[in-house]
Design a protein around this motif. Structure first.
Motif, PDB file in Angstrom:
ATOM      1  N   PHE A  33     166.207  50.342  -8.775  1.00  0.00           N
ATOM      2  CA  PHE A  33     166.003  51.797  -8.774  1.00  0.00           C
ATOM      3  C   PHE A  33     167.140  52.508  -8.038  1.00  0.00           C
ATOM      4  O   PHE A  33     167.627  53.551  -8.481  1.00  0.00           O
ATOM      5  CB  PHE A  33     164.643  52.178  -8.172  1.00  0.00           C
ATOM      6  CG  PHE A  33     164.416  53.663  -8.264  1.00  0.00           C
ATOM      7  CD1 PHE A  33     164.109  54.253  -9.480  1.00  0.00           C
ATOM      8  CD2 PHE A  33     164.574  54.476  -7.150  1.00  0.00           C
ATOM      9  CE1 PHE A  33     163.968  55.635  -9.592  1.00  0.00           C
ATOM     10  CE2 PHE A  33     164.427  55.854  -7.257  1.00  0.00           C
ATOM     11  CZ  PHE A  33     164.123  56.429  -8.474  1.00  0.00           C
ATOM     12  N   GLY A  76     156.111  58.274  -0.855  1.00  0.00           N
ATOM     13  CA  GLY A  76     157.023  57.545  -1.754  1.00  0.00           C
ATOM     14  C   GLY A  76     158.468  57.829  -1.401  1.00  0.00           C
ATOM     15  O   GLY A  76     159.263  58.262  -2.230  1.00  0.00           O
ATOM     16  N   ALA A  77     158.834  57.553  -0.155  1.00  0.00           N
ATOM     17  CA  ALA A  77     160.152  57.965   0.377  1.00  0.00           C
ATOM     18  C   ALA A  77     161.325  57.236  -0.263  1.00  0.00           C
ATOM     19  O   ALA A  77     162.433  57.767  -0.302  1.00  0.00           O
ATOM     20  CB  ALA A  77     160.173  57.743   1.885  1.00  0.00           C
ATOM     21  N   GLY A  78     161.118  56.021  -0.758  1.00  0.00           N
ATOM     22  CA  GLY A  78     162.248  55.255  -1.294  1.00  0.00           C
ATOM     23  C   GLY A  78     163.312  55.075  -0.226  1.00  0.00           C
ATOM     24  O   GLY A  78     163.001  54.831   0.948  1.00  0.00           O
ATOM     25  N   LYS A  82     168.188  61.345  -0.246  1.00  0.00           N
ATOM     26  CA  LYS A  82     168.279  62.799  -0.443  1.00  0.00           C
ATOM     27  C   LYS A  82     167.568  63.533   0.690  1.00  0.00           C
ATOM     28  O   LYS A  82     168.071  64.525   1.229  1.00  0.00           O
ATOM     29  CB  LYS A  82     167.651  63.185  -1.791  1.00  0.00           C
ATOM     30  CG  LYS A  82     168.480  62.723  -2.973  1.00  0.00           C
ATOM     31  CD  LYS A  82     167.741  62.863  -4.281  1.00  0.00           C
ATOM     32  CE  LYS A  82     166.798  61.719  -4.539  1.00  0.00           C
ATOM     33  NZ  LYS A  82     165.529  62.059  -5.127  1.00  0.00           N
ATOM     34  N   GLU A 131     149.538  53.116   0.273  1.00  0.00           N
ATOM     35  CA  GLU A 131     149.413  54.096  -0.825  1.00  0.00           C
ATOM     36  C   GLU A 131     149.422  55.519  -0.266  1.00  0.00           C
ATOM     37  O   GLU A 131     148.957  55.766   0.858  1.00  0.00           O
ATOM     38  CB  GLU A 131     148.101  53.861  -1.565  1.00  0.00           C
ATOM     39  CG  GLU A 131     148.038  52.523  -2.252  1.00  0.00           C
ATOM     40  CD  GLU A 131     148.040  52.630  -3.778  1.00  0.00           C
ATOM     41  OE1 GLU A 131     148.168  53.740  -4.318  1.00  0.00           O
ATOM     42  OE2 GLU A 131     147.909  51.569  -4.404  1.00  0.00           O
ATOM     43  N   TYR A 132     149.881  56.451  -1.121  1.00  0.00           N
ATOM     44  CA  TYR A 132     150.042  57.855  -0.715  1.00  0.00           C
ATOM     45  C   TYR A 132     148.848  58.398   0.075  1.00  0.00           C
ATOM     46  O   TYR A 132     148.981  58.821   1.222  1.00  0.00           O
ATOM     47  CB  TYR A 132     150.183  58.775  -1.942  1.00  0.00           C
ATOM     48  CG  TYR A 132     151.327  58.488  -2.885  1.00  0.00           C
ATOM     49  CD1 TYR A 132     152.592  58.182  -2.423  1.00  0.00           C
ATOM     50  CD2 TYR A 132     151.127  58.573  -4.274  1.00  0.00           C
ATOM     51  CE1 TYR A 132     153.650  57.955  -3.322  1.00  0.00           C
ATOM     52  CE2 TYR A 132     152.176  58.361  -5.169  1.00  0.00           C
ATOM     53  CZ  TYR A 132     153.430  58.050  -4.682  1.00  0.00           C
ATOM     54  OH  TYR A 132     154.457  57.833  -5.564  1.00  0.00           O
ATOM     55  N   GLY A 153     161.816  63.470  -5.682  1.00  0.00           N
ATOM     56  CA  GLY A 153     162.259  62.514  -6.706  1.00  0.00           C
ATOM     57  C   GLY A 153     161.450  62.559  -7.989  1.00  0.00           C
ATOM     58  O   GLY A 153     161.523  61.638  -8.786  1.00  0.00           O
TER      59      GLY A 153
HETATM   60  C1  SAM Z   1     160.866  56.982  -8.164  1.00  0.00           C
HETATM   61  S1  SAM Z   1     160.986  56.293  -6.538  1.00  0.00           S
HETATM   62  C2  SAM Z   1     161.542  57.753  -5.695  1.00  0.00           C
HETATM   63  C3  SAM Z   1     161.934  57.560  -4.277  1.00  0.00           C
HETATM   64  C4  SAM Z   1     162.349  58.839  -3.528  1.00  0.00           C
HETATM   65  N1  SAM Z   1     161.245  59.776  -3.424  1.00  0.00           N
HETATM   66  C5  SAM Z   1     163.530  59.483  -4.179  1.00  0.00           C
HETATM   67  O1  SAM Z   1     163.416  60.637  -4.607  1.00  0.00           O
HETATM   68  O2  SAM Z   1     164.599  58.865  -4.260  1.00  0.00           O
HETATM   69  C6  SAM Z   1     159.273  56.182  -6.095  1.00  0.00           C
HETATM   70  C7  SAM Z   1     158.965  55.611  -4.718  1.00  0.00           C
HETATM   71  O3  SAM Z   1     157.568  55.803  -4.490  1.00  0.00           O
HETATM   72  C8  SAM Z   1     156.964  54.568  -4.095  1.00  0.00           C
HETATM   73  N2  SAM Z   1     155.597  54.560  -4.657  1.00  0.00           N
HETATM   74  C9  SAM Z   1     155.249  54.521  -5.963  1.00  0.00           C
HETATM   75  N3  SAM Z   1     153.906  54.603  -6.101  1.00  0.00           N
HETATM   76  C10 SAM Z   1     153.403  54.686  -4.836  1.00  0.00           C
HETATM   77  C11 SAM Z   1     152.087  54.812  -4.306  1.00  0.00           C
HETATM   78  N4  SAM Z   1     151.026  54.858  -5.110  1.00  0.00           N
HETATM   79  N5  SAM Z   1     151.937  54.904  -2.963  1.00  0.00           N
HETATM   80  C12 SAM Z   1     153.023  54.854  -2.128  1.00  0.00           C
HETATM   81  N6  SAM Z   1     154.303  54.739  -2.569  1.00  0.00           N
HETATM   82  C13 SAM Z   1     154.486  54.669  -3.910  1.00  0.00           C
HETATM   83  C14 SAM Z   1     157.857  53.481  -4.658  1.00  0.00           C
HETATM   84  O4  SAM Z   1     157.777  52.277  -3.921  1.00  0.00           O
HETATM   85  C15 SAM Z   1     159.242  54.130  -4.592  1.00  0.00           C
HETATM   86  O5  SAM Z   1     159.908  53.859  -3.378  1.00  0.00           O
END
Ligand code: SAM
Length: 316
Positions: A33, A76-78, A82, A131-132, A153
């Motif tokens: 990703f 979902g900070a990744g 940004k 989870e969120y 994101g």
């Molecule tokens: C598309 S990436 C975007 C990351 C960041 N927000 C960005 O804009 O670069 C999604 C992120 O959300 C996390 N994620 C996805 N589903 C999630 C959930 N249900 N609870 C917590 N984190 C989640 C993933 O592990 C990933 O790091």
């Protein structure tokens, strides 16, 4: 039975078959990703980066008009590559906050706790792996400070409209009047531009999707043949839904197990597994969503192409 096993079993036994995109993010998925974010076709990251690089001082002004001592929770900070510009903007205003990145991937939380203090030495950070809503609920029970929630994101696009409304309503219920919710939405645009972002020439989106089958092979002793499935994205400009599928190239049987229970799934040739939705919004749909969830819109921050918006909402 593990939740992962349970969800994979249930999803692949359904008709039509599906997998959950939250399981894309293991160590390999996180790395793919992060590469995808820099691919020429994946415009989303570049647009949101422009917003956060160029408008963080304005965003921080609007936040500090409401409060200056708060909890900053990012869902979902990744890799936060940004968000770091907004964190800097808030620190520059002398805001007093702890940054709580929430992510389902333990790997990204560990990376953030290591990397972020090197970039922002004055940051107070506490990563939350989970989870969120579970993690947000936990935090609201622990701290009564005002809250700024980031959901960047276009993560919200990974839900259909009903799920997005429910998630925003649940966030709203966990917040107090005056708390802020800052959400990134990918906007409707030329369908070919959108489709190309999910069908990049280097094949990163394909690898990202196939990695979930590989994760099932590793974690659930599965025997998916990765060469026997191919990636198919599709965008519907009427609904704004961009959907990714993996298609079975042949009739085949795949099995996996949690160590106790084993399941065997039959795939017909051309049968699809629905992998992910990336929903695109109009500004009107965003305004309807905010209203349905009980928020008032404070401001929309758009990039120069008007392809992406980070929208600041306030709970009344
Ligand atoms: C598309 S990436 C975007 C990351 C960041 N927000 C960005 O804009 O670069 C999604 C992120 O959300 C996390 N994620 C996805 N589903 C999630 C959930 N249900 N609870 C917590 N984190 C989640 C993933 O592990 C990933 O790091």
């Amino acid at each position: 039975m593990s939740k992962f096993y349970d969800d994979v079993k249930q999803g692949l036994s359904s008709n039509p078959k599906r997998l959950y995109s939250k399981y894309f993010y293991d160590k390999v998925g996180d790395a793919i990703f992060q590469q995808l974010m820099h691919s020429p076709e994946y415009y989303l990251s570049e647009c949101e980066l422009e917003i956060l690089q160029q408008q963080s001082a304005d965003i921080a002004d609007q936040v500090t008009d409401h409060f200056n001592e708060f909890d900053l929770i990012e869902l979902g900070a990744g890799d936060a590559s940004k968000s770091v510009f907004l964190l800097q903007g808030l620190l520059d205003k002398g805001s007093d906050f702890t940054y709580y990145p929430v992510d389902i991937s333990q790997n990204v939380i560990e990376q953030l706790e290591d990397k972020l203090p090197k970039i922002l030495p004055s940051i107070q950070i506490k990563g939350l792996n989970g989870e969120y809503l579970t993690m947000l609920k936990q935090l609201t029970e622990q701290s009564s400070k005002p809250k700024l929630i980031l959901f960047l994101g276009a993560n919200i696009g990974n839900m259909n409209m009903d799920h997005a409304t429910t998630l925003c309503q649940k966030v709203q219920e966990l917040l107090k009047p005056g708390d802020l919710f800052f959400i990134g939405f990918d906007l409707k645009k030329n369908p070919l531009t959108i489709l190309a972002a999910y069908n990049d020439k280097a094949g990163l989106t394909r690898d990202f999707n196939l990695n979930l089958l590989s994760r099932i092979n590793k974690k659930l002793a599965g025997n998916f043949d990765l060469d026997a499935f191919y990636h198919y994205p599709n965008y519907d400009p009427m609904t704004g839904a961009c959907k990714s599928y993996l298609i079975s190239a042949k009739d085949q049987e795949v099995s996996f197990s949690d160590g106790k229970d084993e399941v065997s799934i039959h795939f017909k040739q051309h049968e699809a597994i629905f992998m992910e939705i990336s929903r695109k919004y109009s500004i009107e749909e965003i305004e309807d969503l905010a209203k349905a969830a009980g928020f008032e819109i404070t401001n929309h921050f758009l990039d120069s192409k008007k392809w992406f918006v980070d929208s600041l909402w306030r709970k009344n």
